[in-house]
Design a protein around this motif. Sequence first.
Motif, PDB file in Angstrom:
ATOM      1  N   THR A  73      72.286 102.513   4.621  1.00  0.00           N
ATOM      2  CA  THR A  73      71.125 101.896   3.976  1.00  0.00           C
ATOM      3  C   THR A  73      71.055 102.344   2.526  1.00  0.00           C
ATOM      4  OG1 THR A  73      68.740 101.538   4.169  1.00  0.00           O
ATOM      5  CG2 THR A  73      69.528 103.778   4.539  1.00  0.00           C
ATOM      6  N   THR A  74      70.268 101.634   1.746  1.00  0.00           N
ATOM      7  CA  THR A  74      70.032 102.028   0.354  1.00  0.00           C
ATOM      8  C   THR A  74      68.588 102.439   0.131  1.00  0.00           C
ATOM      9  OG1 THR A  74      69.564  99.731  -0.265  1.00  0.00           O
ATOM     10  CG2 THR A  74      71.849 100.510  -0.514  1.00  0.00           C
ATOM     11  N   THR A  75      67.769 102.434   1.218  1.00  0.00           N
ATOM     12  CA  THR A  75      66.363 102.786   1.056  1.00  0.00           C
ATOM     13  C   THR A  75      65.809 103.385   2.341  1.00  0.00           C
ATOM     14  OG1 THR A  75      64.138 101.946   0.585  1.00  0.00           O
ATOM     15  CG2 THR A  75      65.654 100.452   1.715  1.00  0.00           C
ATOM     16  N   VAL A  76      64.884 104.322   2.167  1.00  0.00           N
ATOM     17  CA  VAL A  76      64.109 104.818   3.302  1.00  0.00           C
ATOM     18  C   VAL A  76      62.625 104.591   3.013  1.00  0.00           C
ATOM     19  CG1 VAL A  76      65.798 106.507   4.118  1.00  0.00           C
ATOM     20  CG2 VAL A  76      64.131 107.173   2.372  1.00  0.00           C
ATOM     21  N   ALA A  77      62.325 103.559   2.260  1.00  0.00           N
ATOM     22  CA  ALA A  77      60.945 103.236   1.913  1.00  0.00           C
ATOM     23  C   ALA A  77      60.127 102.982   3.178  1.00  0.00           C
ATOM     24  CB  ALA A  77      60.895 102.011   1.007  1.00  0.00           C
ATOM     25  N   ALA A  78      58.905 103.459   3.183  1.00  0.00           N
ATOM     26  CA  ALA A  78      58.037 103.283   4.345  1.00  0.00           C
ATOM     27  C   ALA A  78      57.637 101.836   4.558  1.00  0.00           C
ATOM     28  CB  ALA A  78      56.793 104.156   4.206  1.00  0.00           C
ATOM     29  N   SER A  79      57.945 100.965   3.613  1.00  0.00           N
ATOM     30  CA  SER A  79      57.677  99.538   3.791  1.00  0.00           C
ATOM     31  C   SER A  79      58.699  98.872   4.700  1.00  0.00           C
ATOM     32  CB  SER A  79      57.661  98.834   2.427  1.00  0.00           C
ATOM     33  OG  SER A  79      58.886  99.060   1.739  1.00  0.00           O
ATOM     34  N   THR A  80      59.779  99.576   5.053  1.00  0.00           N
ATOM     35  CA  THR A  80      60.756  99.088   6.031  1.00  0.00           C
ATOM     36  C   THR A  80      60.495  99.811   7.350  1.00  0.00           C
ATOM     37  OG1 THR A  80      62.426 100.771   5.537  1.00  0.00           O
ATOM     38  CG2 THR A  80      62.445  98.764   4.192  1.00  0.00           C
ATOM     39  N   PHE A  81      60.814  99.164   8.474  1.00  0.00           N
ATOM     40  CA  PHE A  81      60.465  99.778   9.749  1.00  0.00           C
ATOM     41  C   PHE A  81      61.280 101.034  10.024  1.00  0.00           C
ATOM     42  CE2 PHE A  81      63.672  96.602  10.902  1.00  0.00           C
ATOM     43  CZ  PHE A  81      64.489  97.269  11.818  1.00  0.00           C
ATOM     44  N   LYS A  82      62.532 101.079   9.554  1.00  0.00           N
ATOM     45  CA  LYS A  82      63.310 102.300   9.747  1.00  0.00           C
ATOM     46  C   LYS A  82      62.859 103.386   8.776  1.00  0.00           C
ATOM     47  CE  LYS A  82      67.413 100.235  11.829  1.00  0.00           C
ATOM     48  NZ  LYS A  82      68.893 100.235  11.886  1.00  0.00           N
ATOM     49  N   GLY A  83      62.527 102.982   7.561  1.00  0.00           N
ATOM     50  CA  GLY A  83      62.012 103.944   6.604  1.00  0.00           C
ATOM     51  C   GLY A  83      60.710 104.562   7.079  1.00  0.00           C
ATOM     52  N   ARG A  84      59.904 103.761   7.756  1.00  0.00           N
ATOM     53  CA  ARG A  84      58.643 104.279   8.289  1.00  0.00           C
ATOM     54  C   ARG A  84      58.900 105.360   9.329  1.00  0.00           C
ATOM     55  NH1 ARG A  84      54.714 101.098  12.266  1.00  0.00           N
ATOM     56  NH2 ARG A  84      53.044 102.630  12.456  1.00  0.00           N
ATOM     57  N   VAL A  85      59.946 105.195  10.127  1.00  0.00           N
ATOM     58  CA  VAL A  85      60.313 106.229  11.098  1.00  0.00           C
ATOM     59  C   VAL A  85      60.665 107.524  10.371  1.00  0.00           C
ATOM     60  CG1 VAL A  85      62.048 106.915  12.809  1.00  0.00           C
ATOM     61  CG2 VAL A  85      61.068 104.612  12.887  1.00  0.00           C
ATOM     62  N   VAL A  86      61.485 107.418   9.319  1.00  0.00           N
ATOM     63  CA  VAL A  86      61.875 108.594   8.551  1.00  0.00           C
ATOM     64  C   VAL A  86      60.651 109.285   7.965  1.00  0.00           C
ATOM     65  CG1 VAL A  86      63.159 109.418   6.542  1.00  0.00           C
ATOM     66  CG2 VAL A  86      64.171 107.690   8.042  1.00  0.00           C
ATOM     67  N   HIS A  87      59.751 108.506   7.368  1.00  0.00           N
ATOM     68  CA  HIS A  87      58.538 109.081   6.780  1.00  0.00           C
ATOM     69  C   HIS A  87      57.688 109.772   7.840  1.00  0.00           C
ATOM     70  CE1 HIS A  87      58.205 107.646   2.502  1.00  0.00           C
ATOM     71  NE2 HIS A  87      59.308 107.050   2.901  1.00  0.00           N
ATOM     72  N   THR A  88      57.542 109.143   9.004  1.00  0.00           N
ATOM     73  CA  THR A  88      56.757 109.738  10.082  1.00  0.00           C
ATOM     74  C   THR A  88      57.326 111.083  10.495  1.00  0.00           C
ATOM     75  OG1 THR A  88      56.095 107.556  10.919  1.00  0.00           O
ATOM     76  CG2 THR A  88      55.937 109.406  12.451  1.00  0.00           C
ATOM     77  N   LEU A  89      58.640 111.141  10.653  1.00  0.00           N
ATOM     78  CA  LEU A  89      59.278 112.377  11.102  1.00  0.00           C
ATOM     79  C   LEU A  89      59.182 113.475  10.048  1.00  0.00           C
ATOM     80  CD1 LEU A  89      62.454 110.875  12.842  1.00  0.00           C
ATOM     81  CD2 LEU A  89      60.367 111.729  13.938  1.00  0.00           C
ATOM     82  N   ILE A  90      59.511 113.154   8.813  1.00  0.00           N
ATOM     83  CA  ILE A  90      59.513 114.183   7.764  1.00  0.00           C
ATOM     84  C   ILE A  90      58.095 114.697   7.497  1.00  0.00           C
ATOM     85  CG2 ILE A  90      59.946 114.594   5.318  1.00  0.00           C
ATOM     86  CD1 ILE A  90      62.390 112.825   5.530  1.00  0.00           C
ATOM     87  N   LYS A  91      57.114 113.797   7.449  1.00  0.00           N
ATOM     88  CA  LYS A  91      55.738 114.212   7.174  1.00  0.00           C
ATOM     89  C   LYS A  91      55.209 115.136   8.267  1.00  0.00           C
ATOM     90  CE  LYS A  91      52.859 110.980   5.822  1.00  0.00           C
ATOM     91  NZ  LYS A  91      52.223 109.631   5.713  1.00  0.00           N
ATOM     92  N   ASN A  92      55.780 115.053   9.461  1.00  0.00           N
ATOM     93  CA  ASN A  92      55.333 115.882  10.576  1.00  0.00           C
ATOM     94  C   ASN A  92      56.344 116.977  10.936  1.00  0.00           C
ATOM     95  OD1 ASN A  92      52.697 114.584  11.797  1.00  0.00           O
ATOM     96  ND2 ASN A  92      54.027 112.878  11.195  1.00  0.00           N
ATOM     97  N   ASP A  93      57.281 117.250  10.012  1.00  0.00           N
ATOM     98  CA  ASP A  93      58.259 118.344  10.189  1.00  0.00           C
ATOM     99  C   ASP A  93      59.052 118.200  11.486  1.00  0.00           C
ATOM    100  OD1 ASP A  93      57.539 119.660   7.772  1.00  0.00           O
ATOM    101  OD2 ASP A  93      55.797 120.519   8.771  1.00  0.00           O
ATOM    102  N   ILE A  94      59.479 116.971  11.760  1.00  0.00           N
ATOM    103  CA  ILE A  94      60.287 116.700  12.951  1.00  0.00           C
ATOM    104  C   ILE A  94      61.692 116.299  12.518  1.00  0.00           C
ATOM    105  CG2 ILE A  94      60.532 115.307  15.045  1.00  0.00           C
ATOM    106  CD1 ILE A  94      57.498 114.771  14.869  1.00  0.00           C
ATOM    107  N   ALA A  95      62.680 117.015  13.001  1.00  0.00           N
ATOM    108  CA  ALA A  95      64.070 116.682  12.707  1.00  0.00           C
ATOM    109  C   ALA A  95      64.551 115.587  13.653  1.00  0.00           C
ATOM    110  CB  ALA A  95      64.950 117.924  12.857  1.00  0.00           C
TER     111      ALA A  95
END
Length: 296
Positions: A73-95
């Motif tokens: 991918t070229t983006t992990v922006a929370a406006s994409t459904f996969k990017g939203r997963v990344v944001h959810t995990l990182i914001k909650n300290d989940i690897a």
Amino acid sequence: MPALSDVLAALDALWPPERAEQWDAVGTVCGDPGAEVGRVLFAVDPVQEVADEAVKLGADLLVTHHPLYLRGTTTVAASTFKGRVVHTLIKNDIALHVAHTNADRADPGVSDALAGALDLRITGPLVPDPTDPAGRRGLGRVCELDHPVALRDFAERAAARLPATVQGIRVAGDPDRLIRTVAVCGGSGDSLFDDVRAAGVDAYLTADLRHHPASEAQQAAAMSASAGGDGLALLDAAHWATEWPWVEQAAAQLDEISDRHGWGLRTHISRTVTDPWTAHAPTTAHVPSTTPGAPR
């Protein structure tokens, strides 16, 4: 509690990333190697529902079978459904850590868990890993039943033992024929038909069987029957359902490692159904007596 780096080293020992297919995307997607890990959630798919489940559980690590970014991918922006997963995990300290085709090839691997769920006795891999001198690793498994059963009964066993999905179990073959030997492959398995035929089994249970390979297998079975043989019966289950038993197996493997090291990890199994199909409408119409363009 162990550091994430210690837990990841243990997971990589179970499922070495170098044994994954070249096209695959396995390993750690996000996470601080120095963070402490006390709670781990195992799941098949890294979708938003599972990420939310990990947050609610208070997990420090999410281990999934399917990759989040299989093709890059070229983006992990929370406006994409996969990017939203990344944001959810990182914001909650989940690897997030992925074990995909490296877990398929492992001993025990995804197909071992599938065979175990169906109460089958494994005799060896369907496609042996040439780098394994013991001959235990590889794709798929060749199995035996404790006693022969009719194809319809084996299908009912699969429907009862695998997680429920709207697809259920599709079957191709004479429902009364006896099944003694079975090849299984968790996930998409119709690329392995040549290996299944070479194994000489009575039935093949996998997922995502396409029309043409299944049709060709059935035509070959019909020819075998005309010559006094039985041919190959097919059982097509939902992709997610054939891989979910690995989640239980993987959690048990990490439990054993945790006990050995005195880590005190708490492992959890996601029971969120992430099969993408949500409804099944049985067809009722008959084939028309005439079709467009056909002579009347």
